[in-house]
Design an enzyme around this catalytic site. Sequence first.
Site, PDB file in Angstrom:
ATOM      1  N   LYS A 116       0.955  -1.052   0.065  1.00 32.66           N
ATOM      2  CA  LYS A 116       0.039   0.037  -0.121  1.00 32.66           C
ATOM      3  C   LYS A 116       0.832   1.196  -0.036  1.00 32.66           C
ATOM      4  O   LYS A 116       0.350   2.375  -0.552  1.00 32.66           O
ATOM      5  CB  LYS A 116      -1.026  -0.167   1.245  1.00 32.66           C
ATOM      6  N   LYS A 220      -5.102  -9.376  -6.126  1.00 31.54           N
ATOM      7  CA  LYS A 220      -6.298  -9.362  -5.648  1.00 31.54           C
ATOM      8  C   LYS A 220      -7.250  -8.469  -6.211  1.00 31.54           C
ATOM      9  O   LYS A 220      -6.941  -7.072  -6.237  1.00 31.54           O
ATOM     10  CB  LYS A 220      -6.071  -9.496  -4.116  1.00 31.54           C
ATOM     11  N   LYS A 223     -10.826  -2.683  -3.746  1.00 30.96           N
ATOM     12  CA  LYS A 223     -11.637  -1.753  -3.626  1.00 30.96           C
ATOM     13  C   LYS A 223     -11.027  -0.382  -4.150  1.00 30.96           C
ATOM     14  O   LYS A 223     -11.550   0.489  -4.896  1.00 30.96           O
ATOM     15  CB  LYS A 223     -12.358  -1.084  -2.452  1.00 30.96           C
TER      16      LYS A 223
HETATM   17  N1  AQP Z   1      -9.732 -10.132  -2.873  1.00 30.05           N
HETATM   18  C1  AQP Z   1     -10.225 -10.524  -1.957  1.00 30.05           C
HETATM   19  N2  AQP Z   1     -10.565 -11.939  -1.911  1.00 30.05           N
HETATM   20  C2  AQP Z   1     -11.095 -12.589  -0.763  1.00 30.05           C
HETATM   21  N3  AQP Z   1     -11.313 -11.736   0.519  1.00 30.05           N
HETATM   22  C3  AQP Z   1     -10.915 -10.600   0.447  1.00 30.05           C
HETATM   23  N4  AQP Z   1     -11.016  -9.474   1.321  1.00 30.05           N
HETATM   24  C4  AQP Z   1     -10.569  -8.277   0.989  1.00 30.05           C
HETATM   25  N5  AQP Z   1     -10.168  -8.356  -0.475  1.00 30.05           N
HETATM   26  C5  AQP Z   1     -10.453  -9.744  -0.647  1.00 30.05           C
HETATM   27  C6  AQP Z   1     -11.369  -9.587   2.680  1.00 30.05           C
HETATM   28  O1  AQP Z   1     -12.426  -8.679   3.021  1.00 30.05           O
HETATM   29  C7  AQP Z   1     -12.308  -8.250   4.415  1.00 30.05           C
HETATM   30  C8  AQP Z   1     -12.349  -6.846   4.677  1.00 30.05           C
HETATM   31  O2  AQP Z   1     -11.259  -6.446   3.751  1.00 30.05           O
HETATM   32  P1  AQP Z   1     -11.016  -4.605   4.327  1.00 30.05           P
HETATM   33  O3  AQP Z   1     -12.099  -3.906   3.603  1.00 30.05           O
HETATM   34  O4  AQP Z   1     -10.870  -4.575   5.673  1.00 30.05           O
HETATM   35  O5  AQP Z   1      -9.614  -4.469   3.457  1.00 30.05           O
HETATM   36  P2  AQP Z   1      -8.662  -4.874   2.387  1.00 30.05           P
HETATM   37  O6  AQP Z   1      -8.529  -6.479   2.536  1.00 30.05           O
HETATM   38  O7  AQP Z   1      -7.676  -4.098   2.320  1.00 30.05           O
HETATM   39  O8  AQP Z   1      -9.687  -4.957   1.098  1.00 30.05           O
HETATM   40  P3  AQP Z   1      -9.572  -3.992  -0.215  1.00 30.05           P
HETATM   41  O9  AQP Z   1     -10.890  -4.621  -1.053  1.00 30.05           O
HETATM   42  O10 AQP Z   1      -8.349  -4.548  -0.750  1.00 30.05           O
HETATM   43  O11 AQP Z   1      -9.699  -2.782   0.168  1.00 30.05           O
HETATM   44  P4  AQP Z   1      -8.946  -1.575  -0.048  1.00 30.05           P
HETATM   45  O12 AQP Z   1      -8.766  -1.393  -1.459  1.00 30.05           O
HETATM   46  O13 AQP Z   1      -9.363  -0.426   0.765  1.00 30.05           O
HETATM   47  O14 AQP Z   1      -7.507  -1.848   0.558  1.00 30.05           O
HETATM   48  C9  AQP Z   1     -10.901  -8.920   4.928  1.00 30.05           C
HETATM   49  O15 AQP Z   1     -11.253 -10.033   5.596  1.00 30.05           O
HETATM   50  C10 AQP Z   1     -10.252  -9.285   3.995  1.00 30.05           C
HETATM   51  O16 AQP Z   1      -9.419 -10.362   3.829  1.00 30.05           O
END
Ligand code: AQP
Length: 359
Positions: A116, A220, A223
């Site tokens: 990040k 992966k 968002k």
């Molecule tokens: N691609 C994914 N596949 C499976 N699980 C996922 N999670 C996130 N992306 C995937 C799971 O969703 C939960 C919440 O995640 P988060 O919102 O706390 O943050 P993150 O993991 O950083 O998700 P994003 O979508 O990638 O958000 P941004 O882009 O804002 O950083 C967690 O249980 C995570 O494992």
Amino acid sequence: MTALQPRCFSGVQPTGNLHLGNYLGAVSRWVPMQDVMPTIFCVVDMHAITAGFPNATELTNATREVTAAFIAAGIDPKRSVIFNQSQVKEHAELAWIFNCVARMGWLNRMTQFKDKAGKNSENASVGLFAYPNLMAADILAYRATHVPVGDDQKQHLELTRDIAQKFNNDFAERILELGLGSPNPVPSPESPEQIYLPLPEPMIAGPAPRVMSLRDGTKKMSKSDPSDLSRINLADDADMIAKKIKKAKTDPEPLPGELEGLKGRPEAENLVAIYAALAGKTKDAIIAEFGGQPFSVFKPALAELAVERLAPLNAEMARLMADPAEIDAVLKNGAEQASAIAEPVLRDMRKIIGFLDVR
Ligand code: AQP
């Protein structure tokens, strides 16, 4: 002091629309936990400011939208505690304590910070670096024992366990002296027989613990990916879902006859995993059904299934979002319930540490 008991905690950041990865990797897997043990689900809005402060109105809306998604996915506010993190001050207080338990070397190894922060890590916020300590606080403020998350959170959960273990070890005598210990379910030569903080169990399972981007099967689904075509949002309508699946990157080969044949084909493997998770079947079963078929057959079948599974969720989210006061009432009630659990834990922890209590 209450004895350790099984308790499930998990959360999602309100950093934008929830996507299929959040749903399959996390939220959908929380629903059955409600039948097994007490459950707490959190909209982790304090995590959402670590990569920069979002627009204030958008953060407020996203907090309500994530709450609506939890409820639409089947998290029942009568059976689970649902709240937003910033409303329960114990998260921030415990995160500070954990800033003083975790070692710099531990945090320096976190790959998510490297991903990040990118090349510009000198300019990243201290909050982004210390994010895993706040996550440990989220879980351990409730002495939670089970944490269902996607595969990307595995390293952070290992760190949470290391923090809990170090706290239990460093304060072992104090915990005993104050009579605050619970039997350690896994005593070892390195860890005391009586502990205060549990070592939470990561629950990373299912056919899609890491859903990949629709545009690049090696990244992966996220968002924060600038391309909206890379993810299916829970708020997408049927046409948009079908369009994104149609445009998903694939290779020219048909699906293989054996699961082994997906090796080295990340995009194909991802679509099969998504289908399996949405259908509640194994990847083997999907290959048995679609092996030898071209993507021109598989993609429409996947789109149909995704729409069938996600359309009711989408409609329920829209219905809930039409009444923000109702969502706020759920969050208020949840914050009160969450505080009632976290306050005594922090009171114990202050005692263990030796903070003078004069109030
Ligand atoms: N691609 C994914 N596949 C499976 N699980 C996922 N999670 C996130 N992306 C995937 C799971 O969703 C939960 C919440 O995640 P988060 O919102 O706390 O943050 P993150 O993991 O950083 O998700 P994003 O979508 O990638 O958000 P941004 O882009 O804002 O950083 C967690 O249980 C995570 O494992």
